[in-house]
Design a protein around this motif. Structure first.
Motif, PDB file in Angstrom:
ATOM      1  N   TYR A  11     -38.523  15.760 -24.785  1.00  0.00           N
ATOM      2  CA  TYR A  11     -39.869  16.419 -24.913  1.00  0.00           C
ATOM      3  C   TYR A  11     -40.425  15.035 -26.486  1.00  0.00           C
ATOM      4  CZ  TYR A  11     -40.622  21.031 -24.137  1.00  0.00           C
ATOM      5  OH  TYR A  11     -41.033  21.983 -22.722  1.00  0.00           O
ATOM      6  N   ILE A  12     -41.308  14.307 -25.920  1.00  0.00           N
ATOM      7  CA  ILE A  12     -41.389  12.997 -27.266  1.00  0.00           C
ATOM      8  C   ILE A  12     -43.142  13.817 -27.754  1.00  0.00           C
ATOM      9  CG2 ILE A  12     -41.958  10.307 -26.985  1.00  0.00           C
ATOM     10  CD1 ILE A  12     -40.264  10.165 -24.832  1.00  0.00           C
ATOM     11  N   GLY A  13     -43.031  13.318 -29.097  1.00  0.00           N
ATOM     12  CA  GLY A  13     -44.326  13.527 -29.210  1.00  0.00           C
ATOM     13  C   GLY A  13     -44.897  14.522 -29.036  1.00  0.00           C
ATOM     14  N   GLY A  14     -44.038  15.412 -29.065  1.00  0.00           N
ATOM     15  CA  GLY A  14     -45.126  17.113 -27.987  1.00  0.00           C
ATOM     16  C   GLY A  14     -45.113  17.546 -26.953  1.00  0.00           C
ATOM     17  N   LYS A  15     -45.070  16.448 -26.691  1.00  0.00           N
ATOM     18  CA  LYS A  15     -44.895  16.250 -24.884  1.00  0.00           C
ATOM     19  C   LYS A  15     -43.682  16.638 -23.307  1.00  0.00           C
ATOM     20  CE  LYS A  15     -50.352  14.168 -25.315  1.00  0.00           C
ATOM     21  NZ  LYS A  15     -50.895  13.690 -24.863  1.00  0.00           N
ATOM     22  N   GLN A  16     -43.400  17.327 -22.866  1.00  0.00           N
ATOM     23  CA  GLN A  16     -42.510  17.655 -22.216  1.00  0.00           C
ATOM     24  C   GLN A  16     -43.004  15.643 -21.308  1.00  0.00           C
ATOM     25  OE1 GLN A  16     -42.365  20.584 -19.068  1.00  0.00           O
ATOM     26  NE2 GLN A  16     -40.879  19.547 -18.472  1.00  0.00           N
TER      27      GLN A  16
END
Length: 52
Positions: A11-16
């Motif tokens: 997850y990067i910045g809350g996005k998978q």
């Protein structure tokens, strides 16, 4: 070592994310290398177990 392959989810910045950029891969590899160096410096007996 036999068994199921290791899998993970990023997850990067809350996005998978399903793929990483080369820059992201390099950063992860560098952080892993640093962490392993710190660990094995503190636990040389564990490093010795890796050698056949």
């Amino acid at each position: 070592m036999a068994g199921k392959p290791l899998t993970c989810t990023f997850y990067i910045g809350g996005k998978q994310v399903t793929e990483l950029t080369e820059e992201q891969k390099e950063k992860m590899a560098q952080k892993l290398s640093e962490s392993m160096s710190i660990y094995y410096t503190a636990h040389p007996e564990e490093f010795k177990k890796l050698k056949p």
